[in-house]
Design a protein around this motif. Structure first.
Motif, PDB file in Angstrom:
ATOM      1  N   SER A 194      -4.286  11.170  -0.051  1.00 40.42           N
ATOM      2  CA  SER A 194      -3.511  10.147   0.641  1.00 40.42           C
ATOM      3  C   SER A 194      -2.541  10.776   1.635  1.00 40.42           C
ATOM      4  N   THR A 252      -0.248   9.136   3.181  1.00 41.19           N
ATOM      5  CA  THR A 252       1.059   8.561   2.853  1.00 41.19           C
ATOM      6  C   THR A 252       1.739   9.374   1.757  1.00 41.19           C
ATOM      7  N   ALA A 253       1.016   9.679   0.686  1.00 39.17           N
ATOM      8  CA  ALA A 253       1.592  10.465  -0.415  1.00 39.17           C
ATOM      9  C   ALA A 253       1.968  11.864   0.067  1.00 39.17           C
ATOM     10  N   ARG A 280       0.884   4.119  -2.910  1.00 40.66           N
ATOM     11  CA  ARG A 280       0.666   5.547  -2.636  1.00 40.66           C
ATOM     12  C   ARG A 280       1.855   6.378  -3.100  1.00 40.66           C
ATOM     13  N   THR A 300       0.830  -1.203   0.000  1.00 40.99           N
ATOM     14  CA  THR A 300       0.000   0.000   0.000  1.00 40.99           C
ATOM     15  C   THR A 300       0.866   1.255   0.000  1.00 40.99           C
TER      16      THR A 300
END
Length: 163
Positions: free
Chosen positions: A81, A83-84, A72, A68
């Protein structure tokens, strides 16, 4: 087999020599995010005697989380996101988050709040993987280092480090 010995053995590539462990190379990993199958993820998935990627009590969840994080990173959609967004801020911000989460684990442990240790540990593992992704470190590199240290006294290993 003890879990830490299993992960080190698996990372070192000795899976085929251990009874009860398997690496299903022909299976595809289905992304929890997109629902698409990925042969690349299947090749790097850690499988144990449990053999089920959906098991919440196995290292497969870490593989799923890593997949995942990589997704991302590839999509880089910081609008939707976390994470992004974190990756876009670079390794320094990712490292800061790891430090914050590690501190929170320590605080919860010192207060003997086991539920807090569990939830903060999940945060720490997530942010550690994001940090690795920000520096293009593959978890296998970390597992290889653990394998290198296997069977070496902690005192001996620490003394061997450059000062």
């Amino acid at each position: 087999m003890h879990a830490s010995r299993w992960i080190v053995t698996t990372a070192a590539g000795a899976v085929s020599s251990l009874p009860g462990l398997a690496t299903p190379s022909s299976e595809l990993h289905r992304s929890a995010v997109t629902g698409r199958s990925s042969p690349r993820a299947a090749a790097s998935t850690v499988w144990c005697h449990e053999g089920n990627i959906s098991s919440s009590s196995s290292f497969a969840k870490l593989d799923q989380l890593w997949a995942t994080v990589q997704e991302r990173k590839a999509c880089a959609d910081s609008a939707s996101s976390w994470t992004a967004k974190l990756l876009a801020k670079g390794p320094d911000k990712c490292a800061q988050k790891v430090g914050e989460e590690a501190t929170e684990v320590c605080i919860e442990a010192a207060a003997r709040r086991t539920n807090g240790v569990v939830t903060e540990s999940a945060d720490l593992l997530f942010h550690l993987m994001v940090l690795w992704a920000s520096l293009d470190i593959d978890p296998k590199q970390v597992f290889e280092e653990l394998a290198r240290r296997e069977g070496i006294s902690g005192v001996t290993e620490k003394a061997s480090r450059a000062k």
